[in-house]
Scaffold this active site. Sequence first.
Site, short mmCIF file in Angstrom:
data_model
loop_
_atom_site.label_atom_id
_atom_site.label_comp_id
_atom_site.label_asym_id
_atom_site.label_seq_id
_atom_site.Cartn_x
_atom_site.Cartn_y
_atom_site.Cartn_z
N GLU A 34 -3.06 -35.04 59.51
CA GLU A 34 -4.22 -35.41 60.32
C GLU A 34 -3.78 -36.01 61.66
O GLU A 34 -3.03 -36.97 61.69
CB GLU A 34 -5.08 -36.42 59.54
CG GLU A 34 -6.38 -36.72 60.25
CD GLU A 34 -7.29 -37.68 59.46
OE1 GLU A 34 -7.16 -37.76 58.23
OE2 GLU A 34 -8.11 -38.34 60.11
N LYS A 217 -11.05 -45.13 53.69
CA LYS A 217 -10.36 -43.84 53.86
C LYS A 217 -9.33 -43.97 54.99
O LYS A 217 -8.21 -43.48 54.90
CB LYS A 217 -11.37 -42.73 54.16
CG LYS A 217 -10.80 -41.31 54.12
CD LYS A 217 -10.19 -40.86 55.42
CE LYS A 217 -9.65 -39.43 55.33
NZ LYS A 217 -9.01 -38.99 56.58
N ASP A 233 3.28 -41.03 44.01
CA ASP A 233 2.03 -40.43 43.51
C ASP A 233 0.86 -41.07 44.26
O ASP A 233 0.35 -42.11 43.89
CB ASP A 233 1.94 -40.70 42.00
CG ASP A 233 0.73 -40.04 41.37
OD1 ASP A 233 -0.21 -39.69 42.09
OD2 ASP A 233 0.74 -39.88 40.13
N HIS A 331 -8.02 -38.18 69.57
CA HIS A 331 -7.92 -37.10 68.60
C HIS A 331 -7.82 -35.72 69.25
O HIS A 331 -7.29 -34.81 68.68
CB HIS A 331 -9.23 -37.09 67.81
CG HIS A 331 -9.06 -37.26 66.34
ND1 HIS A 331 -8.60 -38.41 65.78
CD2 HIS A 331 -9.35 -36.43 65.31
CE1 HIS A 331 -8.61 -38.30 64.47
NE2 HIS A 331 -9.05 -37.10 64.15
#
Length: 379
Positions: A34, A217, A233, A331
């Site tokens: 991302e 998030k 993990d 971005h």
Amino acid sequence: MSENVVGICSLPLAIATNFLIDGKDYLVPMAIEEPSVVAGASHGAKLVREGGGFTTEATPPLMIGQIQVLDLTDPYEALERVLDAKGRLLEEANKVDPVIVGLGGGARDIEPRVIDSPRGPMLVLHLLYDVRDAMGANVINTTLETIAPLVEEITGGRVNLRIISNLADRRLARAQATVPQEALTFDGFEGKEVVERILEAHAFAQADPYRAATHNKGIMNGIDGLALATGNDWRAIEAGAHAYAARNGRYSPLTSWHEDERGNLRGSIELPISVGIVGGATRANPTAKVALKILGVNSARELARVMAAVGLAQNLAALRALATEGIQRGHMALHARNVALSVGVPEEYLDRVVDQMVEERKIRPDRAQEIARKLESSR
Ligand code: NAD
């Protein structure tokens, strides 16, 4: 490492910079596709560095393994019998992994409780186990399967599940940071105003799970990137983080932000982090091995502390951008590049196509193709 393998799916491996954690400098490897995550983490860490860096801590690496016991005539009486036989159960549990026990880890306690379920009451045993520098799932699961027959013998019941819990709330990592107000001044925004806007953003996440989910998030963007780079993990960490965020019955932000008496911004984070520097893919995957070497951590606890700092830095960067200029500006260039690549814009036109789309604020596949076609025809 897996089944039915037909290839390898690779991700960019990057290094986030500026991390000063408990007086030590770290280069933080992150595997993530991302755009802006690595830049965000590095920027957040830079702001925190101006306030002296992160202060972190981690609890001992205690994981929880669960054993579900059914078909009991009196679950409360069975619970008492488990308490009476705790010594025997712990002794049995500690026979399973002599390496971990030899390193000072091993089974620490058994906590039985009776829970209500849609199928009636059931007895659940929690095995608390110090996994040292491992993530611990295999160790715990093996130990649970080994002691299950003894649990049946002691309780007179039938054991069904024997599995680690990913709500690792006995294995917490914390980080704190202070950002001087003046460090937050930029592009026409006064530091004082930025502090205020970040606090407003935090209050939004405290009040609204729709916002809190996105807030968390963003935190996990950084933590997962580091987890993935080091062969850990990340699903286990994700599961633990979100379950922890909802532990009070309401889904909440994992960070908290305040203004200190001098008007500086102070933030903290606390979450379960079950990671290893041995076991799993951490040593089997050569890239993970190199990532751990770059990071330079000596224990799973140190890795967990760095992860907490990364989560806090990531959150700071996201809140600062969201509460001021918005995140799209930072971005756009990388996003535009992804869009152009996805429709096969040739290498020679890539930069020009990206620049034009960003300038026009029209970042779409059709526009990328159109610009590329024009460049081709005007050759
Ligand atoms: P592991 O079994 O590969 O390695 C741990 C072993 O390494 C220990 O048993 C010990 O014998 C040895 N060891 C050597 N030095 C050590 C040290 N300093 N500290 C601790 N142990 C040391 O790995 P694991 O951590 O038990 O299991 C991790 C794996 O389990 C991950 O790949 C994870 O994906 C997987 N897993 C996860 C879940 C879950 O999260 N629900 C369930 C099943 C499996």
